[in-house]
Design an enzyme around this catalytic site. Sequence first.
Site, PDB file in Angstrom:
ATOM      1  N   THR A  76       4.746  -1.392  35.326  1.00 28.59           N
ATOM      2  CA  THR A  76       4.002  -1.862  36.493  1.00 28.59           C
ATOM      3  C   THR A  76       3.730  -0.731  37.473  1.00 28.59           C
ATOM      4  O   THR A  76       4.608   0.085  37.763  1.00 28.59           O
ATOM      5  CB  THR A  76       4.784  -2.979  37.205  1.00 28.59           C
ATOM      6  OG1 THR A  76       5.079  -4.007  36.270  1.00 28.59           O
ATOM      7  CG2 THR A  76       3.981  -3.567  38.353  1.00 28.59           C
ATOM      8  N   PRO A 114       1.838   0.454  41.384  1.00 25.33           N
ATOM      9  CA  PRO A 114       1.477  -0.095  42.698  1.00 25.33           C
ATOM     10  C   PRO A 114       0.031  -0.579  42.787  1.00 25.33           C
ATOM     11  O   PRO A 114      -0.254  -1.591  43.431  1.00 25.33           O
ATOM     12  CB  PRO A 114       1.718   1.089  43.644  1.00 25.33           C
ATOM     13  CG  PRO A 114       2.761   1.921  42.962  1.00 25.33           C
ATOM     14  CD  PRO A 114       2.464   1.782  41.505  1.00 25.33           C
ATOM     15  N   ILE A 163      23.425 -29.758  49.100  1.00 24.90           N
ATOM     16  CA  ILE A 163      24.652 -30.489  48.771  1.00 24.90           C
ATOM     17  C   ILE A 163      25.888 -29.745  49.269  1.00 24.90           C
ATOM     18  O   ILE A 163      26.851 -30.354  49.736  1.00 24.90           O
ATOM     19  CB  ILE A 163      24.718 -30.746  47.251  1.00 24.90           C
ATOM     20  CG1 ILE A 163      23.638 -31.767  46.869  1.00 24.90           C
ATOM     21  CG2 ILE A 163      26.106 -31.234  46.825  1.00 24.90           C
ATOM     22  CD1 ILE A 163      23.515 -32.027  45.383  1.00 24.90           C
ATOM     23  N   GLU A 177       8.166 -13.287  38.942  1.00 26.55           N
ATOM     24  CA  GLU A 177       8.079 -13.537  37.510  1.00 26.55           C
ATOM     25  C   GLU A 177       7.459 -14.882  37.157  1.00 26.55           C
ATOM     26  O   GLU A 177       7.040 -15.087  36.019  1.00 26.55           O
ATOM     27  CB  GLU A 177       9.487 -13.500  36.872  1.00 26.55           C
ATOM     28  CG  GLU A 177      10.392 -12.378  37.367  1.00 26.55           C
ATOM     29  CD  GLU A 177       9.901 -10.997  36.960  1.00 26.55           C
ATOM     30  OE1 GLU A 177       8.822 -10.894  36.354  1.00 26.55           O
ATOM     31  OE2 GLU A 177      10.581 -10.028  37.246  1.00 26.55           O
TER      32      GLU A 177
END
Length: 378
Positions: free
Chosen positions: A123, A125, A334, A360
């Site tokens: 990957t 920029p 919870i 992702e």
Amino acid sequence: MFSLSKELEEYRAKIREYAQKTVREYAKQMDETNDGGDKIVKDLGEMGLLGMKQPTKYGGLGLGEMAFAIATEELGAESGGASHSLHTQQNALQLLVSVGGDSAQEWIEKGIKAKEVYAVALTEPQAGSDLGALQTTAKPDGNELVLNGEKIFTSAASFSTKMVVLARTSGNPGDRQGISLLLIDSKLPGIEIHKLDIMGIRGAGVSYVKFNNVRIPKDSIIGKEGDAYRGALKALMVSRNGYAGIAVGIARGALEEAISRAQSRKQFGKALIEQEWISFNLADAYIKVEAARLLTWRAAQLFDNDYEATTEASMAKYYAAVTATEVTRLALHIFGGHGLNRGSKVERLYRDAKIMEIAEGTNEMQLVAVSRLFQPKK
């Protein structure tokens, strides 16, 4: 109905035992230090469990993508960072197999044994995950190549021994031809590695990498020069399902914590689990985790039967990431204030889930892949 083979059941039992005995204790340290993913890779290599999906001719176990889906879930239930570290090593091995094949056998075997810990530098920029738009270049200079460019979100870079790098050796950005896969030493002069202080999947060595006139031998090219695009695309397609497995694990880990808390915590004279809104929400979460797993397993099984399951893997990745975020958020509710303590398991899993959802999971690529189902056929 999915039925695991005896070999896959045995593999799941071994991975689960390691995850619950070792990763469970180690996960907090990884989160606090933002380091340590190399231990996961090395442990699994020493245990003979790292070559889960690689062909036996390379020293792998040959159990396929189903084993990978199982392993990422089991590790993800304890730590997103630990599972992501496994995923990176597997992604690198998949690239070596898909692009290099038998010519990369030495490096595949070393990766399976964890004699080499790989980073994956894809990957950029300005290009994101668009392989054709790569701007990193490796230009010939005598008997060497000179590597220049930037990579972002490079997993495992901070602790890797080798980097698997996609770079352009000819042509211009936008061309599919001219892209080569390189395997280089991570400590070469001219390589800058800056570990990112990200909120989740900590310890996975995610980094920014810059190549400044890095000189590498021409035999660093894996496979045929300038012809890595198709093989790399195939490897990335398969890797999507690994991300789905991580997210399923995160969701399952948070659900297990939430159920345990609801059963043991009493309020107004009865256990939380007896309160209708909690029991209904837990039931809904359980269904979603099961559905996410089945989507992931379906895609894995299709890959193992040589289908191009791009849409199915995209569906699994998208749905698992959304489910992980929803279930970890429910777990925090919870647990109440206790779940908000920095470093508590549910708080950590919530941060892991958000990374999966943003980086992702719920991105346009997944929706585009699925939306093609509704396009008129030409």
